[in-house]
Design a protein around this motif. Structure first.
Motif, short mmCIF file in Angstrom:
data_model
loop_
_atom_site.label_atom_id
_atom_site.label_comp_id
_atom_site.label_asym_id
_atom_site.label_seq_id
_atom_site.Cartn_x
_atom_site.Cartn_y
_atom_site.Cartn_z
N ARG A 3 4.10 2.36 3.89
CA ARG A 3 4.45 1.57 5.05
C ARG A 3 3.19 1.19 5.82
N CYS A 48 2.17 6.99 3.89
CA CYS A 48 2.54 7.15 2.48
C CYS A 48 3.47 8.34 2.37
N SER A 49 4.53 8.20 1.58
CA SER A 49 5.50 9.28 1.43
C SER A 49 5.81 9.48 -0.05
N THR A 89 6.88 5.69 -1.25
CA THR A 89 6.84 4.50 -0.41
C THR A 89 5.54 4.42 0.37
N THR A 135 5.60 -1.18 -0.24
CA THR A 135 5.53 -0.60 -1.58
C THR A 135 5.66 -1.69 -2.64
N GLU A 169 7.65 -1.52 5.29
CA GLU A 169 7.44 -1.05 3.93
C GLU A 169 6.76 -2.13 3.09
N VAL A 223 4.00 9.47 -2.75
CA VAL A 223 3.44 8.46 -3.66
C VAL A 223 2.99 9.10 -4.96
#
Length: 301
Positions: A74, A19-20, A72, A81, A79, A22
């Motif tokens: 993954r 997760c980036s 995003t 999302t 990905e 989020v």
């Protein structure tokens, strides 16, 4: 029983979930923000925090129930999302819920069989034209369900209605339904919230066996003992933010509690011996049944 595992891992470092940044908002309320997370294949990952810290909201963002407004997600390098929940399930993510989500009026076996729906190829026309393929598919699905029933020791109650089962068995049935989906990753949301200590210990023995087979497990809880005894890595959430991620072996309950609430917490309090006076409250034979027909209290004196 050896559960089947899909191992389509994309990242070189073994990351199964990433997760980036989020963020998830509900109107003007920011429930989760700026969450970065990496979970690796084959570990039990703890997600801990006080009630309302955003743990379940983050899970819903990952699984598509409440897609992130920002950031995003993954899975195995791909990905996902905003992907719909049923498509996330097909990619190998199964979960249980904080509140039981079984179908009353149906047997244990039928509830578990529902977990196979993502692998079935429905259709009246297909079944009529290719009845032999449908029959073969039914046999295969039954075989997998029987393996899980044996693994979780549910044979003796397979034909019972779930309505009247003790809460501990209901939790095991819900876990069985998740496992028959053959997930890469299993997300358990507060699985011990209504379990006795003995039932919780049995659940964690099962999780240990699943980890030994390569399953990745996310354990969401606010109980520090469970985190310390069960997980490999733990992330702490507070007020919708991720405050820290540490190896469980490198921390302790006091440090985690401080990260959870933002201040020092005394987990052990020295108290003087109590000197009880006359009773001010007495209870005899107390019994409570909730709206789902589950007996919460029985014979309390």
């Amino acid at each position: 029983m050896t559960t089947r595992i899909k191992t389509a891992i994309g990242a070189d470092d073994g990351a199964i979930l990433e997760c980036s940044g989020v963020e998830r908002r509900f109107g003007g309320i920011v429930a989760v923000t700026g969450v970065d997370l990496v979970i690796r294949q084959g570990e039990i990952f703890g997600l801990v925090g006080p009630n309302g810290s955003g743990k379940t909201t983050l899970t819903n963002a990952i699984t598509g129930f409440y897609p992130p407004n920002v950031g995003t997600v993954r899975l195995a390098g791909k990905e996902i999302t905003g992907t719909a929940p049923h498509k996330v399930a097909k990619l190998g993510v199964a979960r249980t819920f904080q509140n039981l989500a079984l179908f009353n009026g149906m047997s244990v076996l039928d509830n578990i069989l529902l977990g196979r729906h993502i692998h079935m190829k429905p259709g009246v026309l297909r079944t009529a034209l290719y009845w032999w393929a449908a029959q073969r598919e039914e046999i295969e699905n039954r075989k997998i369900v029987e393996e899980v029933i044996e693994f979780l020791q549910l044979e003796s109650i397979r034909h019972e209605l779930v309505d009247g089962l003790p809460i501990g068995l209901k939790k095991r049935v819900e876990l069985a339904r998740a496992l028959v989906a053959e997930p890469q990753m299993l997300i358990l949301d507060e699985p011990t919230g209504v379990l006795t200590p003995a039932e919780a210990d049995q659940l964690f023995r099962i999780l240990g066996r699943l980890r030994s087979e390569g399953k990745t497990i996310i354990l969401i809880t606010h109980k520090l003992r469970e985190i310390m005894e069960t997980t490999d890595t733990v992330s702490v959430m507070r007020r919708g933010e991720m405050t820290a991620t540490v190896k469980t072996a490198e921390t302790d309950p006091e440090a985690l509690a401080e990260l959870m609430v933002g201040r020092k917490v005394l987990l052990r309090v020295d108290k003087q011996p109590a000197e009880p006076g006359a009773p001010i409250l007495q209870v005899r034979g107390l019994r409570v049944v909730d709206g789902d027909g589950v007996e919460r209290l029985k014979g309390i004196d």
